[in-house]
Design a protein around this motif. Structure first.
Motif, mmCIF file in Angstrom:
data_model
loop_
_atom_site.group_PDB
_atom_site.id
_atom_site.type_symbol
_atom_site.label_atom_id
_atom_site.label_comp_id
_atom_site.label_asym_id
_atom_site.label_seq_id
_atom_site.Cartn_x
_atom_site.Cartn_y
_atom_site.Cartn_z
ATOM 1 N N TYR A 22 0.830 -1.208 0.000
ATOM 2 C CA TYR A 22 0.000 0.000 0.000
ATOM 3 C C TYR A 22 0.865 1.260 0.000
ATOM 4 O O TYR A 22 0.659 2.173 -0.815
ATOM 5 C CB TYR A 22 -0.925 -0.005 1.217
ATOM 6 N N LEU A 125 -5.361 5.610 8.682
ATOM 7 C CA LEU A 125 -5.837 4.810 7.556
ATOM 8 C C LEU A 125 -7.304 4.417 7.745
ATOM 9 O O LEU A 125 -8.097 4.453 6.794
ATOM 10 C CB LEU A 125 -4.972 3.554 7.427
ATOM 11 N N HIS A 128 -9.276 7.601 7.050
ATOM 12 C CA HIS A 128 -9.192 8.050 5.654
ATOM 13 C C HIS A 128 -10.032 7.176 4.723
ATOM 14 O O HIS A 128 -10.695 7.677 3.808
ATOM 15 C CB HIS A 128 -7.733 8.045 5.200
ATOM 16 N N HIS A 129 -9.998 5.866 4.956
ATOM 17 C CA HIS A 129 -10.706 4.943 4.072
ATOM 18 C C HIS A 129 -12.078 4.543 4.610
ATOM 19 O O HIS A 129 -12.749 3.695 4.003
ATOM 20 C CB HIS A 129 -9.850 3.695 3.833
ATOM 21 N N MET A 131 -12.886 2.774 7.208
ATOM 22 C CA MET A 131 -12.883 1.329 7.477
ATOM 23 C C MET A 131 -13.781 0.972 8.656
ATOM 24 O O MET A 131 -13.861 1.691 9.645
ATOM 25 C CB MET A 131 -11.456 0.857 7.793
ATOM 26 N N GLN A 207 -9.195 -5.045 4.723
ATOM 27 C CA GLN A 207 -9.583 -3.739 4.213
ATOM 28 C C GLN A 207 -8.391 -2.988 3.619
ATOM 29 O O GLN A 207 -8.545 -2.229 2.664
ATOM 30 C CB GLN A 207 -10.253 -2.922 5.322
ATOM 31 N N ALA A 211 -7.809 -1.268 -0.075
ATOM 32 C CA ALA A 211 -7.222 0.062 -0.274
ATOM 33 C C ALA A 211 -6.009 -0.016 -1.193
ATOM 34 O O ALA A 211 -5.790 0.868 -2.034
ATOM 35 C CB ALA A 211 -6.830 0.653 1.081
#
Length: 424
Positions: A22, A125, A128-129, A131, A207, A211
């Motif tokens: 990533y 993270l 931001h995503h 999740m 997850q 991403a």
């Protein structure tokens, strides 16, 4: 950055491999993850404790060879051993004892800082995503034996230098914070880290795969890398067994995040990595009395066992063994996991309905992860995070991606690199 179009292969689809892919893709690299299993997070990551806990992060060192040998004859051994003499194992365990005696304070501080960085990155993270997660706040770090509790001042010093909040507690104080805690458990000491977190590391890994794919990372499953060969001209050849890939892949660089296979792949290049395969066992049990179940995670330092609550389930992870991998879990491991959980939360769960599984985890004698370039400048490693290494795995992936790109990492990797390992 070296080049936005360089091709990088990451060998290993566990947490460290996925996160490395990533962060490399985020820097513009063309990345392929090669995983021998059918899905991500099916080996060491699957047995992760779920602790995202810089305060409770510990270099995974074990008792010395003779002390551990004596554990074989106890009904509740702290480390499970296979029968018969094993001089390689005993030498490795002596090295862990030396690391604990001579370098514990320095290694604890390094790991705490690395894990604090990884916790921060993980939360970023997840936000931001968007999740899904099962995070809970607060971790108790418990010590049953005075010899283990004697390390508490060094742990407190590491927490202070890393600006982590913590408090030393007695059993009564633990019970005030966690009413479900059983006061019958004998303790020599305890620390509470209110900002440490527990959650579902496997869910996070899956997850992160999504991403990474959104950034263009390709995942190749059922593919086994048999050999790596640095070539003239700065490229690396991979020999692969796979029904879906060609037998030979050429890339500009490779990251070995493949657990014990990392040692095998580097052995041919005279690059020793003294990983040792340990077994770790886990149990998942349904909660029967929510009021008697914990809300905060717990780490038992004596048995290296973590307990985390995931909704209406209690996950018990840890307990190490120098035994061959097997689908049959040793009866002592089954009894110990449930006994340890019952020591602290006897009425919380239906322990007779537990589901068990076993994992192989690679560990270095120092108990620290290893990441960075090998003596081949475009061959990198990222291994050895251990059963409580969620935060460290995320952090090492980010630092390694910076190193691959020729950038200055936000966190100093000193103490974790192959060069440090070679220097002893």
């Amino acid at each position: 950055m070296n080049s936005t179009h360089r091709q990088i292969a990451v060998i290993g689809g566990g947490l460290s491999g996925i996160c490395t892919a990533y962060f490399l893709a985020a820097k513009g690299y063309e990345v392929a993850v090669i995983e021998r299993r059918a899905h991500v997070a099916e080996e060491a990551t699957f047995g992760n404790s779920g602790l995202l806990a810089p305060g409770a992060a510990m270099p995974l060192t074990l008792p010395g060879a003779f002390a551990t040998f004596a554990c074989r004859f106890k009904e509740e051994p702290r480390v499970l051993l296979a029968s018969g003499a094993d001089f390689v194992r005993n030498r490795w365990m002596r090295h862990t004892r030396q690391a604990q005696q001579q370098r514990f304070a320095a290694n604890k501080l390094r790991l705490t800082r690395l894990s604090a960085y990884g916790q921060e990155l993980t939360l970023q993270l997840q936000a931001h995503h968007g999740m899904e997660h099962e995070n809970s706040n607060g971790v108790f770090h418990l010590f049953r034996l005075p010899a283990e509790a004697a390390r508490m001042p060094q742990m407190q010093e590491a927490a202070q230098q890393s600006e982590l909040r913590f408090k030393a507690l007695d059993t009564a104080a633990i019970r005030q914070l966690e009413p479900a805690f059983s006061s019958e458990a004998a303790l020599a000491g305890a620390l509470h880290y209110p900002d440490d977190i527990a959650g579902n590391a496997v869910l996070f890994a899956k997850q992160m795969r999504n991403a990474a794919q959104a950034l263009g990372v390709a995942f190749h499953f059922g593919a086994n890398v048999k050999a790596i060969q640095p070539e003239f001209g700065g490229r690396v050849a991979l020999e692969i067994e796979s029904p879906h890939l060609a037998g030979r892949m050429m890339v500009d660089g490779v990251v070995l995040a493949a657990g014990m296979q990392t040692t095998e792949l580097l052995r041919a290049h005279d690059t020793p990595v003294p990983l040792r395969a340990l077994q770790s066992w886990s149990a998942l049990v349904p909660i029967k009395n929510p009021d008697d179940a914990p809300n905060m995670a717990l780490f038992d330092d004596s048995y290296k066992v973590a307990m985390t609550r995931l909704g209406n389930r209690l996950r018990i992870t840890g307990l190490l063994g120098f035994v061959p991998p097997s689908q049959t879990i040793p009866p002592k491991a089954l009894r110990n996991l449930l006994k340890i959980a019952g020591d602290y939360y006897p009425n919380a769960a239906n322990y007779n309905q537990a589901h068990f599984w076993a994992n192989t985890i690679p560990v270095l004698p120092s108990g620290l992860p290893l990441f960075g370039p090998t003596r081949h400048g475009n061959v990198f490693v990222n291994v050895g995070h251990g059963v409580t290494g969620w935060a460290a795995a995320v952090a090492s992936a980010r630092v390694l991606a910076d190193m691959v790109a020729g950038e200055e990492p936000e966190l100093d990797p000193a103490g974790f690199t192959p060069r440090d390992l070679a220097a002893g």
